[in-house]
Design a protein around this motif. Sequence first.
Motif, PDB file in Angstrom:
ATOM      1  N   ASN A 220      20.739  41.957   6.259  1.00 51.33           N
ATOM      2  CA  ASN A 220      19.519  42.144   5.475  1.00 51.33           C
ATOM      3  C   ASN A 220      19.464  41.158   4.317  1.00 51.33           C
ATOM      4  N   SER A 221      20.625  40.827   3.780  1.00 50.42           N
ATOM      5  CA  SER A 221      20.690  39.858   2.688  1.00 50.42           C
ATOM      6  C   SER A 221      20.235  38.478   3.155  1.00 50.42           C
ATOM      7  N   ASP A 222      20.630  38.097   4.379  1.00 52.22           N
ATOM      8  CA  ASP A 222      20.190  36.817   4.944  1.00 52.22           C
ATOM      9  C   ASP A 222      18.669  36.780   5.076  1.00 52.22           C
ATOM     10  N   LEU A 223      18.116  37.892   5.545  1.00 53.77           N
ATOM     11  CA  LEU A 223      16.671  37.983   5.705  1.00 53.77           C
ATOM     12  C   LEU A 223      15.969  37.856   4.348  1.00 53.77           C
TER      13      LEU A 223
ATOM     14  N   ASP B  32       1.855  39.626   8.369  1.00 53.09           N
ATOM     15  CA  ASP B  32       2.682  40.160   9.447  1.00 53.09           C
ATOM     16  C   ASP B  32       4.132  39.930   9.027  1.00 53.09           C
ATOM     17  N   SER B  33       4.833  41.016   8.684  1.00 54.14           N
ATOM     18  CA  SER B  33       6.171  40.864   8.103  1.00 54.14           C
ATOM     19  C   SER B  33       7.186  40.298   9.084  1.00 54.14           C
ATOM     20  N   SER B  34       6.910  40.390  10.391  1.00 52.36           N
ATOM     21  CA  SER B  34       7.845  39.818  11.356  1.00 52.36           C
ATOM     22  C   SER B  34       7.846  38.292  11.302  1.00 52.36           C
ATOM     23  N   ALA B  35       6.911  37.709  10.538  1.00 46.41           N
ATOM     24  CA  ALA B  35       6.935  36.252  10.332  1.00 46.41           C
ATOM     25  C   ALA B  35       8.271  35.812   9.742  1.00 46.41           C
ATOM     26  N   LEU B  36       8.883  36.683   8.969  1.00 49.81           N
ATOM     27  CA  LEU B  36      10.167  36.343   8.352  1.00 49.81           C
ATOM     28  C   LEU B  36      11.236  36.099   9.412  1.00 49.81           C
ATOM     29  N   ALA B  37      11.296  36.978  10.407  1.00 45.00           N
ATOM     30  CA  ALA B  37      12.273  36.804  11.481  1.00 45.00           C
ATOM     31  C   ALA B  37      11.964  35.562  12.311  1.00 45.00           C
ATOM     32  N   VAL B  38      10.670  35.303  12.567  1.00 42.38           N
ATOM     33  CA  VAL B  38      10.286  34.116  13.336  1.00 42.38           C
ATOM     34  C   VAL B  38      10.637  32.847  12.556  1.00 42.38           C
ATOM     35  N   TYR B  39      10.461  32.888  11.238  1.00 38.48           N
ATOM     36  CA  TYR B  39      10.814  31.745  10.396  1.00 38.48           C
ATOM     37  C   TYR B  39      12.303  31.410  10.538  1.00 38.48           C
ATOM     38  N   ILE B  40      13.151  32.417  10.438  1.00 39.47           N
ATOM     39  CA  ILE B  40      14.594  32.177  10.507  1.00 39.47           C
ATOM     40  C   ILE B  40      15.000  31.725  11.908  1.00 39.47           C
ATOM     41  N   LEU B  41      14.437  32.372  12.932  1.00 40.48           N
ATOM     42  CA  LEU B  41      14.739  31.964  14.304  1.00 40.48           C
ATOM     43  C   LEU B  41      14.337  30.506  14.527  1.00 40.48           C
ATOM     44  N   SER B  42      13.177  30.130  14.029  1.00 41.65           N
ATOM     45  CA  SER B  42      12.710  28.742  14.184  1.00 41.65           C
ATOM     46  C   SER B  42      13.600  27.774  13.416  1.00 41.65           C
ATOM     47  N   LYS B  43      13.979  28.157  12.208  1.00 42.03           N
ATOM     48  CA  LYS B  43      14.824  27.287  11.381  1.00 42.03           C
ATOM     49  C   LYS B  43      16.167  27.026  12.048  1.00 42.03           C
ATOM     50  N   GLU B  44      16.763  28.069  12.579  1.00 42.37           N
ATOM     51  CA  GLU B  44      18.073  27.917  13.223  1.00 42.37           C
ATOM     52  C   GLU B  44      17.960  27.195  14.561  1.00 42.37           C
ATOM     53  N   THR B  45      16.908  27.492  15.321  1.00 44.02           N
ATOM     54  CA  THR B  45      16.715  26.837  16.611  1.00 44.02           C
ATOM     55  C   THR B  45      16.509  25.335  16.442  1.00 44.02           C
ATOM     56  N   ARG B  46      15.811  24.958  15.377  1.00 44.66           N
ATOM     57  CA  ARG B  46      15.498  23.539  15.147  1.00 44.66           C
ATOM     58  C   ARG B  46      16.761  22.688  14.952  1.00 44.66           C
TER      59      ARG B  46
END
Length: 633
Positions: free
Chosen positions: A323-326, A343-357
């Motif tokens: 949760n701290s990472d989020l 849409d609060s799930s944008a936060l998870a999509v942001y992190i997934l995109s950042k790491e995938t990149r």
Amino acid sequence: MCGITGIFAFNLVGKFNKIQITNATMAIQKRGPDFQDIYIDEWVGLGHRRLSIIDTTSVAHQPMWDESKRYCIVFNGEIFNYQELRRELERKGYTFFSHSDTEVLLKLYIDQKEKCLNKLNGFFSFCIYDKAEQTFFVARDRFGIKPLLYLFDEDKFLFSSEMKSLLQYGIEKNIDYNSLYTYLQLNYIPAPDSIFLNVKKLMPGHYMMVSRQNIDIQSYYQIPYNRDEAERNPISYKDAQAKLMQLLEASVQRRLVADVPLGAFLSGGIDSSVITALASKHKPDLHTFSIGFRDEKFFDETNYARLVAKHFKTEHTVFSLTNSDLYTHVNAVLDYIDEPFADSSALAVYILSKETRKHATVALSGDGADEMLAGYNKHAAFNRIIHKGVKEKLVGSFHSLWKALPQSRNSSLANKARQLARFSEGMKLSSKDRYWRWASYADKDETLAMLHPDLRINRWLSEFVPRRKSILQNIPDQESINDILLTDMQLVLPNDMLTKVDLMSMANGLEVRVPFLDYEVVNFIFSLPGEFKINGQYRKRILQDAFRDVLPAQLYNRPKKGFEVPLLKWFRNEMKSLIVDDLLSEQFIQAQGIFDYREIEKLKQQLFSSNPGDVHARIWGLIVFQSWWKKIM
């Protein structure tokens, strides 16, 4: 995948804005980190930020001109059938100086003008400048995968991929209170409107022709849905499964073309697992990516994702977050949002995109399947009401009881009470009102009460009713499940889900491709009866059955989970001071003059009570708006 912007000045006043074309292009640099260029002449300016995917050489840079120097294009997106289109054009005598899909699109337009749009299989927003005719031709893809915002007044026409770019031209920032009213219900603002009165969004499946002080907007595509024909479709369920598999495989194959590393999001759900299964068949070295939540085991699907990855022998990477990472990324997400979007799930999509990149430049995604194939809780609820029996009527009769019980997403019992209360409330409403209520976090009275008393009678709010009527036009008095899915495709998908993925992936320079939204797949799915998509036992029934022998058996008959983040915990702990002492403080609210502080105070009290219900989503909507206000206004 790129960022685009441009200006067409109609007079000397408009020409004054042209000097900002470089700043407007720089504002979208995250969309295209690889290259920037602009074109300027007496009346026109075009800017482009490039994320190099196909033909990464300099000859494919934009703005791109044809050999005659009459036509110039700035293009955001991908045309997946560009090689086939190129061969057709070559047979007609056209020659090519690059290997890019951009040049193919430019010359297809030169050959066929607006009719070129019907031949494109891909996702896009683009502008083609005809220097001889002094016109802009601007278009957006069929389903709104790529954004296009514009401003048109007596002095100029502006367009861009993002609001932050338009703001660089020094536009007037007058709040559209109808849009704010809609946002406070939905947590996003549906096209064609935006948060500003003078800025609009080009609707999916539309194009516009812009000439001096004139704009003509036309539709070139609508989902070919006929309710009676779909329900009478003679195709057998077995044949429909085979056809769906064939179309999806062809769609995935088209989306594997890239001159850069390509992978796939893999959540462990049916949709992303289907895409992974098909992609791995044609790309043996497929790299898959998952995000997991160590502190929120209920929402963590990484075990299923690993199972699928092992089954299809992909190179799999899991980003396991606390949760701290989020929470660490909250400010980055708020900073990138340039129009209220909550849409609060944008936060998870942001992190997934950042790491995938860090591993790939392109990722395949399963987006679109839920909206077309009835994957959400609300679809099961609609299906129950459409086919209601004694059980549903009994639940509806106990509405007062469900309403009185503690409601929250934080425990299974309180969440069940919340769902029963929403279901029983929806049973009492008309089909249109039921859809709107289940799409919303607040009803119209609750929303109106949030606004400052001076705004409740504001003339802007009189325009909300026709907007809502337009959104709900495809829902009849007696709805079918296909009617609901069609409305989701026009409202929820482009304005929430696709906006979220575009914003958060582009914030990290990642291109996301969505095979379920190949127009051939969509057209076929909307030719099928509703019972093929959902029944009393299964959502996304045909998709699950079509791939039952392909996917691991463990994926079936388990609860659907989503990208959720622990907002309630944050609001009561780490973000409490931000809420109470800053963004939703009495001092800020009163000085701002938009909200009624008495209602905001009620929401804050509910947030910290034992019966929070869905208030965290409404609080998040307010946080996003207030953060945006402080940054932009």
